[in-house]
Design a protein around this motif. Structure first.
Motif, PDB file in Angstrom:
ATOM      1  N   LEU A 142       0.833  -1.198   0.000  1.00 57.30           N
ATOM      2  CA  LEU A 142       0.000   0.000   0.000  1.00 57.30           C
ATOM      3  C   LEU A 142       0.869   1.251   0.000  1.00 57.30           C
ATOM      4  N   LEU A 143       1.856   1.277   0.882  1.00 54.19           N
ATOM      5  CA  LEU A 143       2.753   2.436   0.939  1.00 54.19           C
ATOM      6  C   LEU A 143       3.503   2.617  -0.375  1.00 54.19           C
ATOM      7  N   LYS A 144       3.982   1.525  -0.927  1.00 53.45           N
ATOM      8  CA  LYS A 144       4.792   1.594  -2.146  1.00 53.45           C
ATOM      9  C   LYS A 144       4.032   2.225  -3.297  1.00 53.45           C
ATOM     10  N   HIS A 145       2.761   1.872  -3.460  1.00 53.90           N
ATOM     11  CA  HIS A 145       2.023   2.271  -4.652  1.00 53.90           C
ATOM     12  C   HIS A 145       1.043   3.425  -4.422  1.00 53.90           C
ATOM     13  N   SER A 146       0.540   3.572  -3.214  1.00 58.65           N
ATOM     14  CA  SER A 146      -0.553   4.516  -2.988  1.00 58.65           C
ATOM     15  C   SER A 146      -0.132   5.804  -2.289  1.00 58.65           C
ATOM     16  N   PHE A 147       0.888   5.759  -1.448  1.00 62.56           N
ATOM     17  CA  PHE A 147       1.266   6.945  -0.681  1.00 62.56           C
ATOM     18  C   PHE A 147       1.796   8.037  -1.600  1.00 62.56           C
ATOM     19  N   ASP A 148       1.271   9.243  -1.427  1.00 63.93           N
ATOM     20  CA  ASP A 148       1.685  10.406  -2.213  1.00 63.93           C
ATOM     21  C   ASP A 148       2.752  11.161  -1.417  1.00 63.93           C
ATOM     22  N   ALA A 149       4.005  10.880  -1.725  1.00 68.28           N
ATOM     23  CA  ALA A 149       5.105  11.478  -0.969  1.00 68.28           C
ATOM     24  C   ALA A 149       5.206  12.977  -1.183  1.00 68.28           C
ATOM     25  N   GLU A 150       4.704  13.469  -2.315  1.00 64.91           N
ATOM     26  CA  GLU A 150       4.809  14.891  -2.617  1.00 64.91           C
ATOM     27  C   GLU A 150       3.736  15.717  -1.900  1.00 64.91           C
ATOM     28  N   HIS A 151       2.492  15.262  -1.956  1.00 60.67           N
ATOM     29  CA  HIS A 151       1.384  16.065  -1.420  1.00 60.67           C
ATOM     30  C   HIS A 151       0.764  15.467  -0.155  1.00 60.67           C
ATOM     31  N   GLY A 152       1.199  14.286   0.212  1.00 59.72           N
ATOM     32  CA  GLY A 152       0.609  13.623   1.369  1.00 59.72           C
ATOM     33  C   GLY A 152      -0.663  12.887   0.999  1.00 59.72           C
ATOM     34  N   GLY A 153      -1.042  11.950   1.838  1.00 54.47           N
ATOM     35  CA  GLY A 153      -2.255  11.196   1.600  1.00 54.47           C
ATOM     36  C   GLY A 153      -2.028  10.009   0.682  1.00 54.47           C
ATOM     37  N   TYR A 154      -3.138   9.405   0.262  1.00 55.08           N
ATOM     38  CA  TYR A 154      -3.086   8.141  -0.471  1.00 55.08           C
ATOM     39  C   TYR A 154      -3.978   8.209  -1.698  1.00 55.08           C
ATOM     40  N   SER A 161     -17.590   3.256  -5.618  1.00 53.43           N
ATOM     41  CA  SER A 161     -18.931   2.812  -5.990  1.00 53.43           C
ATOM     42  C   SER A 161     -19.488   3.797  -6.995  1.00 53.43           C
ATOM     43  N   ASN A 162     -20.628   3.462  -7.559  1.00 50.14           N
ATOM     44  CA  ASN A 162     -21.250   4.336  -8.546  1.00 50.14           C
ATOM     45  C   ASN A 162     -21.709   5.667  -7.948  1.00 50.14           C
ATOM     46  N   LYS A 163     -21.835   5.727  -6.631  1.00 48.57           N
ATOM     47  CA  LYS A 163     -22.276   6.951  -5.963  1.00 48.57           C
ATOM     48  C   LYS A 163     -21.136   7.958  -5.797  1.00 48.57           C
ATOM     49  N   ASP A 164     -19.906   7.500  -6.010  1.00 48.76           N
ATOM     50  CA  ASP A 164     -18.748   8.329  -5.688  1.00 48.76           C
ATOM     51  C   ASP A 164     -18.254   9.133  -6.888  1.00 48.76           C
ATOM     52  N   ALA A 165     -17.580  10.235  -6.590  1.00 50.71           N
ATOM     53  CA  ALA A 165     -16.923  11.023  -7.635  1.00 50.71           C
ATOM     54  C   ALA A 165     -15.633  10.321  -8.047  1.00 50.71           C
ATOM     55  N   ASN A 166     -15.269  10.487  -9.298  1.00 49.96           N
ATOM     56  CA  ASN A 166     -14.073   9.834  -9.829  1.00 49.96           C
ATOM     57  C   ASN A 166     -12.863  10.740  -9.603  1.00 49.96           C
ATOM     58  N   GLU A 167     -12.367  10.747  -8.361  1.00 48.85           N
ATOM     59  CA  GLU A 167     -11.261  11.610  -7.971  1.00 48.85           C
ATOM     60  C   GLU A 167     -10.123  10.785  -7.366  1.00 48.85           C
ATOM     61  N   LYS A 168      -8.935  11.381  -7.340  1.00 50.39           N
ATOM     62  CA  LYS A 168      -7.741  10.650  -6.945  1.00 50.39           C
ATOM     63  C   LYS A 168      -7.619  10.413  -5.443  1.00 50.39           C
ATOM     64  N   LYS A 169      -8.267  11.257  -4.642  1.00 53.84           N
ATOM     65  CA  LYS A 169      -8.229  11.080  -3.193  1.00 53.84           C
ATOM     66  C   LYS A 169      -9.631  11.252  -2.636  1.00 53.84           C
ATOM     67  N   THR A 170      -9.939  10.442  -1.617  1.00 54.80           N
ATOM     68  CA  THR A 170     -11.262  10.538  -1.000  1.00 54.80           C
ATOM     69  C   THR A 170     -11.140  10.515   0.522  1.00 54.80           C
ATOM     70  N   MET A 171     -12.078  11.171   1.155  1.00 53.14           N
ATOM     71  CA  MET A 171     -12.162  11.128   2.606  1.00 53.14           C
ATOM     72  C   MET A 171     -12.331   9.700   3.095  1.00 53.14           C
ATOM     73  N   ASN A 172     -13.209   8.949   2.445  1.00 56.46           N
ATOM     74  CA  ASN A 172     -13.592   7.625   2.925  1.00 56.46           C
ATOM     75  C   ASN A 172     -12.396   6.676   2.968  1.00 56.46           C
ATOM     76  N   THR A 173     -11.621   6.653   1.907  1.00 56.08           N
ATOM     77  CA  THR A 173     -10.443   5.791   1.894  1.00 56.08           C
ATOM     78  C   THR A 173      -9.431   6.239   2.944  1.00 56.08           C
ATOM     79  N   HIS A 174      -9.222   7.545   3.091  1.00 59.79           N
ATOM     80  CA  HIS A 174      -8.271   8.018   4.112  1.00 59.79           C
ATOM     81  C   HIS A 174      -8.732   7.653   5.521  1.00 59.79           C
ATOM     82  N   LEU A 175     -10.041   7.718   5.761  1.00 65.71           N
ATOM     83  CA  LEU A 175     -10.542   7.386   7.086  1.00 65.71           C
ATOM     84  C   LEU A 175     -10.240   5.932   7.425  1.00 65.71           C
TER      85      LEU A 175
END
Length: 399
Positions: free
Chosen positions: A151-163, A180-194
């Motif tokens: 997860l760290l290797k591929h998802s962690f954003d070392a430049e801006h922080g977060g995943y 899910s289909n209800k979600d916006a197609n964006e690179k970072k989300t609150m839900n995943t970070h939580l």
């Protein structure tokens, strides 16, 4: 401590202990797939099994966590379903070639949707950590650590922080990042970070590594500086990689859930200054959620401020999080109103969400009180985690 109707916190605890057992009994009785292994991927609101439905990583991880956590609370709850979930995850859900976990496998356990959704990876780490606490087998911890490192290797954003949110099976960028289909197609989300935070917090309990601690502190800073609006004490839901907010929807359930999960993380790593700061923030977040409370004690689903429209559906998981979040706010602040809200929310669950005929919790009810009968009782999203966790968490908190 007693509420206005003479119900004590001990009564609350006793009822939750019974409900936890009821929930575990339902999953033990109805969800085990004796033909194809693991657990059924879908059961309808009326308990009709779909034996050919896909089986999700999140569902299996949440089953593993729920039965392991119940055992860790009280060994009277056995580990047989946790053992079954663990073996299924190792045999079918973990991608042994590229690392991480598949989003879904088919009903026979063959890879189906092989995208690497970081949310699902986080829940698997979370569950494996809990299972290690129950079993003490180093092989279990090794699985969790391998998933953490990939997860760290591929998802962690070392430049801006977060995943970053999602990748294809080979960990390459892809167009559709949505959970899910209800979600916006964006690179970072609150839900995943939580839930990355939740996973890392549980991992820290079994592996108090300095680097992991720094990742948790970084996540807490991401919430304080990017995700939570300092003016409203509410969370933004979707972001680009530079943390520019891409949504103004308010999710009452996630706000009240985050209010206690953030504090738990700061306390587990022993950062007292962060914990004190987040205690103040947790109460502010609970206060902000009061807007979403109905008179019956239930918490509504979400609000679109731009249209001044509230979706007044009452989902099972939102109520489970409200029970814990408002209780947590009472513990911090001493404000009796928060305790009363937690009680009232549980009363709403007993009256409208518990399925006393077929077992488990209904998905929810609409604004007019009608049952959301078309929704799953068991599925990719309908799992024992929110309701069992609410019971477990409150039982631990009530002395």
């Amino acid at each position: 401590m007693m509420n206005d109707k003479g119900v004590t916190v001990q009564d609350y605890k006793d009822e939750l202990a019974i409900e936890l057992q009821n929930t575990l009994d339902y999953w033990s009785k109805h969800t085990v797939d004796e033909v194809n292994g693991g657990f059924y991927g879908k059961i309808s609101n009326a308990n009709t099994v779909d034996g050919t439905a896909p089986k999700g990583a999140v569902l299996n991880a949440r089953i593993l966590w729920s039965f392991a956590a119940a055992h860790n609370l009280n060994p009277v709850h056995d580990l047989r379903l946790a053992d079954r979930a663990y073996q299924y995850i190792v045999d079918h859900i973990i991608d042994q070639e590229y690392g991480g976990v598949y989003w879904t496998v088919d009903y026979q356990g063959r890879p189906l949707d092989t995208k690497k959704q970081v949310y699902a990876l986080a829940f698997t780490i979370y569950a494996l950590s809990e299972y290690f606490l129950a079993k003490g087998d180093e092989v279990i911890r090794d699985h969790a650590l391998r998933l953490y490192r990939v997860l760290l290797k591929h998802s962690f954003d070392a430049e801006h922080g977060g995943y970053l949110e999602a990748f294809n099976r080979e960990w390459q960028d892809m167009d559709d990042l949505r959970l899910s289909n209800k979600d916006a197609n964006e690179k970072k989300t609150m839900n995943t970070h939580l839930h990355v935070l939740e996973a890392f917090t549980n991992l820290y309990r079994i592996w108090p590594d300095a680097g992991l601690k720094m990742q948790i502190i970084g996540l807490l800073n991401d919430f304080q500086h990017h995700i939570i609006d300092p003016n409203t004490s509410r969370m933004h839901l979707f972001f680009d990689e530079r943390w520019n907010s891409k949504s103004n929807i308010i999710s009452y359930g996630h706000d009240i859930e985050a209010s206690w999960l953030l504090l738990e993380a700061a306390e587990v790593i022993g950062n007292h200054q962060l914990a004190e700061d987040i205690k103040k923030l947790a109460v502010k977040m609970a206060d902000a959620c009061l807007e979403g409370l109905d008179d019956d004690g239930a918490l509504w689903y979400e609000k679109d401020p731009s249209a001044n429209h509230i979706v007044k559906e009452k989902h099972w998981w939102v109520q489970a999080e409200a029970m814990v979040g408002f209780y947590n706010a009472w513990q911090i602040s001493g404000c009796h109103d928060f305790l009363t809200i937690s009680y009232k929310n549980w009363n709403f669950v007993k009256q409208s969400i518990l399925d006393r005929q077929n077992g488990e919790w209904f998905w929810g009810v609409y604004e007019d009180g009608q049952l959301m009968a078309q929704e799953d009782k068991v599925g990719l999203w309908k799992c024992p985690y929110h309701n069992s966790r609410a019971c477990i968490e409150l039982i631990k908190r009530i002395k």
